[in-house]
Design an enzyme around this catalytic site. Structure first.
Site, PDB file in Angstrom:
ATOM      1  N   ASP A 123      -0.032   6.004   3.023  1.00 45.56           N
ATOM      2  CA  ASP A 123       0.834   6.983   3.698  1.00 45.56           C
ATOM      3  C   ASP A 123       1.990   7.390   2.801  1.00 45.56           C
ATOM      4  OD1 ASP A 123      -0.498   7.117   6.276  1.00 45.56           O
ATOM      5  OD2 ASP A 123       0.070   5.011   6.452  1.00 45.56           O
ATOM      6  N   ASP A 167      -0.669   2.692  -2.475  1.00 45.93           N
ATOM      7  CA  ASP A 167      -0.259   2.824  -1.078  1.00 45.93           C
ATOM      8  C   ASP A 167      -0.982   4.067  -0.515  1.00 45.93           C
ATOM      9  OD1 ASP A 167       1.397   2.792   1.314  1.00 45.93           O
ATOM     10  OD2 ASP A 167       2.499   4.460   0.396  1.00 45.93           O
TER      11      ASP A 167
HETATM   12  C1  XBP Z   1       2.930   3.334   6.400  1.00 51.33           C
HETATM   13  C2  XBP Z   1       3.175   3.028   7.797  1.00 51.33           C
HETATM   14  C3  XBP Z   1       2.097   3.192   8.777  1.00 51.33           C
HETATM   15  C4  XBP Z   1       1.868   4.508   9.418  1.00 51.33           C
HETATM   16  C5  XBP Z   1       1.078   4.344  10.688  1.00 51.33           C
HETATM   17  O1  XBP Z   1       3.716   2.508   5.540  1.00 51.33           O
HETATM   18  O2  XBP Z   1       4.220   2.569   8.151  1.00 51.33           O
HETATM   19  O3  XBP Z   1       2.439   2.354   9.807  1.00 51.33           O
HETATM   20  O4  XBP Z   1       3.112   5.116   9.713  1.00 51.33           O
HETATM   21  O5  XBP Z   1      -0.067   3.598  10.550  1.00 51.33           O
HETATM   22  P1  XBP Z   1       3.298   2.294   4.032  1.00 51.33           P
HETATM   23  P2  XBP Z   1      -0.632   2.737  11.787  1.00 51.33           P
HETATM   24  O6  XBP Z   1       2.973   3.640   3.465  1.00 51.33           O
HETATM   25  O7  XBP Z   1       4.520   1.705   3.372  1.00 51.33           O
HETATM   26  O8  XBP Z   1       2.111   1.352   3.974  1.00 51.33           O
HETATM   27  O9  XBP Z   1      -0.219   3.422  13.040  1.00 51.33           O
HETATM   28  O10 XBP Z   1      -2.121   2.715  11.592  1.00 51.33           O
HETATM   29  O11 XBP Z   1      -0.037   1.350  11.712  1.00 51.33           O
HETATM   30 MG    MG Z   2       3.922   4.764   1.977  1.00 44.59          MG
END
Ligand code: XBP
Ligand code: MG
Length: 264
Positions: free
Chosen positions: A12, A10
């Site tokens: 973020d 993953d």
């Molecule tokens: C990560 C997210 C992303 C970011 C924003 O979730 O929810 O949406 O917050 O990215 P995970 P975008 O780590 O579970 O994948 O604005 O580019 O969508």
């Molecule tokens: Mg995440």
């Protein structure tokens, strides 16, 4: 030789703690630039993270917090344009080198690449965000270490749906059972388990500490570095952990433990 074929990361919260001081200010900058009176403070953003994906998150905000807000007729187009602006701000922020990779991430990626363990990305974030993060991490060429970057709108349903993991696995030609997912959130764990990943390792991030990670093999505070080891917080394979940073040998013990537990 390790018992698993690939690591799926993953982005973020897992590769880097991007949400509070990265995505959140980028959303706010885009809102201000568009002349909107929307502002997402640290607490509100924590609540908004229940919904993954930036465009989806903005719609969720409007539904729950601003039901009376009068938007343009083409709300989808408006949200998409705002999101493009948010992505520009976020990529700019990454370019300033203000968001480092989390402890142990680069060390583990290096070890995996050297050992021939295959690497993939499985994330809801926008593809440009992934490349910008990796290109600004201080080590040239990291982006090329990943054979698949599954990101953003390539699947219609974002995490916790399993689709983004399934998409990545199909491109890699691997069964989920042969792979380990590295995640930081409950939504991510559900997505990976739904796609049949062989084991899920969680490194809690600033917004996800204390979430329900049921089904995860190992829950840690971080991957750790020599001299700053990972702290084990739980997980079905917690007893496989030995003190120290998480390396391929530690992942292999976790994976084999998980496999044994499933076959009895
Ligand atoms: C990560 C997210 C992303 C970011 C924003 O979730 O929810 O949406 O917050 O990215 P995970 P975008 O780590 O579970 O994948 O604005 O580019 O969508
Ligand atoms: Mg995440």
């Amino acid at each position: 030789m390790v018992a698993f074929a690939a690591l799926l990361f993953d982005v973020d919260g897992t590769l880097a703690d991007t949400e509070r001081d990265g995505h959140r200010p980028a959303f706010n900058a885009a809102f201000a630039e568009a002349g909107l009176d929307w502002h997402w403070d640290v607490d509100l953003y924590g609540q908004l993270l229940a919904v993954t994906g930036g465009k989806e998150r903005m719609r969720y905000y409007l539904e729950r917090w601003r039901p009376d807000w009068r938007g343009p007729a083409d709300l989808d187009g408006f949200v998409a344009e705002l999101h493009r602006s948010k992505t520009r701000h976020f990529v700019h922020l990454l370019g300033e080198g203000r968001i480092p990779l989390r402890p142990g991430v680069l060390r583990l990626l290096r070890e995996a690449t050297t050992a021939g363990v295959r690497l993939g990305i499985s994330t809801t974030t926008t593809p440009e965000n992934v490349t910008a993060l990796l290109e600004n991490c201080g080590e040239p060429g990291v982006v090329d270490w990943f054979e698949v970057i599954a990101a953003g709108d390539v699947v219609p349903k974002k995490k916790p749906a399993p689709d983004i993991y399934t998409w990545a696995l199909e491109r890699m030609g691997l069964p989920g059972s042969a792979c380990i997912a590295l995640e930081d959130s409950d939504n991510g764990v559900r997505s990976a388990l739904g796609a049949g990943l062989g084991a899920v390792l969680v490194t809690e991030s600033s917004y996800t500490a204390g979430q329900d990670f049921s089904g995860a093999a190992l829950i840690l505070d971080q991957l750790g570095e020599p001299g700053a080891p990972a702290r084990v917080l739980g997980g079905d394979a917690a007893e496989s952990a030995v003190p120290g940073p998480i390396d391929l040998a530690a992942l292999d013990r976790m994976f084999r433990h998980r496999h044994r537990a499933r076959s009895v």
